[in-house]
Design an enzyme around this catalytic site. Structure first.
Site, PDB file in Angstrom:
ATOM      1  N   ARG A 160       0.717  -1.197   0.170  1.00  0.00           N
ATOM      2  CA  ARG A 160       0.164  -0.026   0.101  1.00  0.00           C
ATOM      3  C   ARG A 160       0.974   1.236  -0.061  1.00  0.00           C
ATOM      4  O   ARG A 160       0.590   2.339   0.519  1.00  0.00           O
ATOM      5  CB  ARG A 160      -0.794   0.144   1.237  1.00  0.00           C
ATOM      6  CG  ARG A 160      -2.138  -1.100   1.070  1.00  0.00           C
ATOM      7  CD  ARG A 160      -2.973  -0.694  -0.010  1.00  0.00           C
ATOM      8  NE  ARG A 160      -4.113  -1.174   0.362  1.00  0.00           N
ATOM      9  CZ  ARG A 160      -4.336  -2.734  -0.048  1.00  0.00           C
ATOM     10  NH1 ARG A 160      -3.393  -3.477  -0.501  1.00  0.00           N
ATOM     11  NH2 ARG A 160      -5.373  -3.399   0.174  1.00  0.00           N
ATOM     12  N   SER A 235     -10.430  -0.103   3.575  1.00  0.00           N
ATOM     13  CA  SER A 235      -9.671  -0.407   4.860  1.00  0.00           C
ATOM     14  C   SER A 235      -9.110   1.017   5.261  1.00  0.00           C
ATOM     15  O   SER A 235      -8.813   1.778   4.631  1.00  0.00           O
ATOM     16  CB  SER A 235      -8.533  -1.166   4.608  1.00  0.00           C
ATOM     17  OG  SER A 235      -9.059  -2.470   3.847  1.00  0.00           O
ATOM     18  N   GLU A 331      -4.402   3.783   6.333  1.00  0.00           N
ATOM     19  CA  GLU A 331      -4.112   3.589   5.015  1.00  0.00           C
ATOM     20  C   GLU A 331      -4.373   4.733   4.124  1.00  0.00           C
ATOM     21  O   GLU A 331      -3.958   4.926   3.113  1.00  0.00           O
ATOM     22  CB  GLU A 331      -4.721   2.162   4.862  1.00  0.00           C
ATOM     23  CG  GLU A 331      -4.201   1.395   3.290  1.00  0.00           C
ATOM     24  CD  GLU A 331      -5.557   1.448   2.471  1.00  0.00           C
ATOM     25  OE1 GLU A 331      -5.320   1.821   1.027  1.00  0.00           O
ATOM     26  OE2 GLU A 331      -6.466   0.898   2.645  1.00  0.00           O
TER      27      GLU A 331
HETATM   28  N1  EPU Z   1     -10.547 -10.637   9.978  1.00  0.00           N
HETATM   29  C1  EPU Z   1     -11.251 -10.735  11.322  1.00  0.00           C
HETATM   30  N2  EPU Z   1     -12.292  -9.623  11.712  1.00  0.00           N
HETATM   31  C2  EPU Z   1     -12.375  -8.705  10.722  1.00  0.00           C
HETATM   32  C3  EPU Z   1     -11.929  -8.625   9.466  1.00  0.00           C
HETATM   33  C4  EPU Z   1     -10.780  -9.556   9.412  1.00  0.00           C
HETATM   34  O1  EPU Z   1     -11.086 -11.745  12.265  1.00  0.00           O
HETATM   35  O2  EPU Z   1     -13.196  -7.881  11.387  1.00  0.00           O
HETATM   36  C5  EPU Z   1      -9.654 -11.421   9.880  1.00  0.00           C
HETATM   37  C6  EPU Z   1     -10.078 -12.459   8.725  1.00  0.00           C
HETATM   38  O3  EPU Z   1     -10.873 -13.512   8.868  1.00  0.00           O
HETATM   39  C7  EPU Z   1      -8.942 -12.958   7.811  1.00  0.00           C
HETATM   40  C8  EPU Z   1      -7.737 -11.627   7.943  1.00  0.00           C
HETATM   41  O4  EPU Z   1      -8.522 -11.128   9.020  1.00  0.00           O
HETATM   42  O5  EPU Z   1      -8.380 -13.945   8.423  1.00  0.00           O
HETATM   43  C9  EPU Z   1      -7.775 -10.924   6.848  1.00  0.00           C
HETATM   44  O6  EPU Z   1      -8.912 -10.363   6.429  1.00  0.00           O
HETATM   45  P1  EPU Z   1      -9.457 -10.141   5.006  1.00  0.00           P
HETATM   46  O7  EPU Z   1      -9.186 -11.277   4.099  1.00  0.00           O
HETATM   47  O8  EPU Z   1     -10.905  -9.640   4.743  1.00  0.00           O
HETATM   48  O9  EPU Z   1      -8.358  -8.777   4.519  1.00  0.00           O
HETATM   49  P2  EPU Z   1      -7.681  -7.673   5.278  1.00  0.00           P
HETATM   50  O10 EPU Z   1      -6.255  -7.974   5.648  1.00  0.00           O
HETATM   51  O11 EPU Z   1      -8.532  -7.187   6.398  1.00  0.00           O
HETATM   52  C10 EPU Z   1      -6.631  -6.740   2.838  1.00  0.00           C
HETATM   53  C11 EPU Z   1      -6.892  -5.337   2.344  1.00  0.00           C
HETATM   54  C12 EPU Z   1      -8.284  -5.131   1.590  1.00  0.00           C
HETATM   55  C13 EPU Z   1      -8.675  -6.366   0.455  1.00  0.00           C
HETATM   56  C14 EPU Z   1      -8.335  -7.566   1.327  1.00  0.00           C
HETATM   57  C15 EPU Z   1      -8.675  -8.753   0.353  1.00  0.00           C
HETATM   58  C16 EPU Z   1      -5.363  -3.992   3.367  1.00  0.00           C
HETATM   59  C17 EPU Z   1      -5.118  -2.902   4.324  1.00  0.00           C
HETATM   60  N3  EPU Z   1      -6.793  -4.408   3.284  1.00  0.00           N
HETATM   61  O12 EPU Z   1      -7.910  -6.825   3.954  1.00  0.00           O
HETATM   62  O13 EPU Z   1      -8.292  -3.818   0.914  1.00  0.00           O
HETATM   63  O14 EPU Z   1      -9.712  -6.278   0.019  1.00  0.00           O
HETATM   64  O15 EPU Z   1      -7.230  -7.751   1.787  1.00  0.00           O
HETATM   65  O16 EPU Z   1      -7.365  -8.995  -0.243  1.00  0.00           O
HETATM   66  O17 EPU Z   1      -4.297  -4.447   2.985  1.00  0.00           O
HETATM   67  C18 EPU Z   1      -8.595  -1.678   1.169  1.00  0.00           C
HETATM   68  O18 EPU Z   1      -7.461  -1.415   0.524  1.00  0.00           O
HETATM   69  O19 EPU Z   1      -9.564  -0.697   1.034  1.00  0.00           O
HETATM   70  C19 EPU Z   1      -9.330  -2.981   0.937  1.00  0.00           C
HETATM   71  C20 EPU Z   1     -10.536  -3.257   1.131  1.00  0.00           C
END
Ligand code: EPU
Length: 335
Positions: A160, A235, A331
């Site tokens: 990012r 995010s 972010e």
């Molecule tokens: N999780 C939780 N509780 C929550 C949210 C997430 O336990 O409320 C756990 C999930 O179960 C999973 C892990 O955290 O095991 C990661 O969650 P997720 O796969 O939803 O991805 P993320 O790391 O929260 C990132 C990006 C998103 C992108 C997703 C999918 C960043 C800051 N965010 O989110 O990007 O869509 O991966 O690849 O890196 C954005 O940048 O606006 C965005 C939405």
């Protein structure tokens, strides 16, 4: 170019925060950028407004980027090189590529915002990042008033992150277009758990890029709030990168802590998981809350001000630090 005074910005940012630009203009040509610089050498540039939080009225000139155009530069046996102007809507460009069978950006479907914002924060989702297909970025140097080219390497992409977010470079360039190399014989990337699960649900065993495109759209539509209905900027925080020792400390508090490997000495921890574990998921204070299906997304539940949203974010950030001794950083860009 028409310059408006005290222009309302509420419909131009996905948080739906009301602030006013002292001066405002729409950029539809490079000529418009030169005209704008006569009025203000340091304008604020707004694309899709999907990655900003306005906490006050911007002082100077705000420019909305509407540089449009998509074109094919070169076609080879295996790949196709395309130029996308920075004011194009990102998702429409993904649809354009997928409809032609060109692969490489289908995992980045439905990311809100414009093409110009994509390299700025090296957009990423479901196991793909724009840096994987980006050849170069063209940008107007606002001091020199000439167009410069940044190669993929020159963009210094990180998680990012890019050179355009570096304080030394921030606000110095107006990204005008990007060049991508897409595959004419794409191999679908379905490795991300949520996507794999969605494809299994749909009984798809050999996904095409079109299948990935639809799976990503469905996953995002379920997990992330539609900014047209509820104000948000995706995010809010980045997933923190911490040392292995720090992660061991976290594990002594939370045995089931999730992590992704980064290098031999660091791991990345999902900020959404930390915020969730801290008890913030679905919680609302006043007009601001944490989304109930993804704690990483802060939502505007009424007509919250940018300052209220920022205060809420700070409460979340401080609480995560108190509970887990981990700093989470925004972010999104705070104005
Ligand atoms: N999780 C939780 N509780 C929550 C949210 C997430 O336990 O409320 C756990 C999930 O179960 C999973 C892990 O955290 O095991 C990661 O969650 P997720 O796969 O939803 O991805 P993320 O790391 O929260 C990132 C990006 C998103 C992108 C997703 C999918 C960043 C800051 N965010 O989110 O990007 O869509 O991966 O690849 O890196 C954005 O940048 O606006 C965005 C939405």
């Amino acid at each position: 170019m028409i310059i408006h005074q005290d222009y309302p910005l509420q419909s131009l940012n996905t948080f739906g925060v009301q602030q006013y630009a002292k001066q405002f203009g729409i950029v539809q040509s490079l000529e418009n950028i030169h005209q704008a610089l006569v009025l203000d050498p340091n304008p604020f540039i707004i694309g899709g407004g999907s990655n900003i939080l306005l906490t006050k009225n911007p002082d100077g000139l705000v420019l909305k980027n509407e540089l449009k155009g998509k074109s094919i530069l070169t076609e080879m046996d295996e790949t196709i090189i395309v130029r996308l102007m920075s004011g194009e809507n990102w998702h429409e460009c993904v649809q354009w590529a997928v409809s032609h069978g060109w692969g490489g950006i289908e995992n980045l479907s439905l990311i809100p915002g414009t093409v110009g914002a994509a390299p700025m924060q090296n957009i990423g989702a479901y196991g793909a990042e724009i840096k994987d297909v980006l050849i170069e970025v063209a940008a107007m140097d606002l001091q020199e008033e000439k167009e410069v080219i940044f190669s993929n390497r020159g963009c210094k992409f990180g998680y990012r992150d890019s050179i355009f977010k570096n304080p030394e470079y921030r606000g110095k360039y107006f990204i005008t277009s990007i060049v991508l190399e897409l595959s004419k014989h794409p191999v679908a990337n379905a490795k991300y758990a949520d996507i794999e699960k969605k494809l299994t649900e749909k009984n798809i065993t050999h996904p095409t890029i079109e299948d990935i495109h639809h799976a990503v759209i469905e996953v995002r539509q379920y997990k992330l709030p539609d900014p047209a209905i509820i104000g948000n900027a995706g995010s809010f925080f980045k997933n923190p990168i911490i040392s292995i020792e720090q992660f061991e400390k976290l594990k002594s508090i939370k045995h089931d802590a999730i992590h992704y490997p980064v290098d031999a000495t660091h791991v990345k921890v999902p900020a959404g998981w930390l915020i969730d574990q801290a008890g913030w998921k679905g919680k609302t204070i006043g007009r601001v809350g944490c989304f109930e299906r993804q704690a990483l997304v802060i939502v505007n539940r009424g007509s919250a001000t940018g300052e209220e949203i920022w205060k809420f974010a700070e409460l979340v950030k401080n609480d995560v630090f108190e509970k887990f001794d981990i700093h989470i950083e925004p972010e999104i860009n705070i104005w």
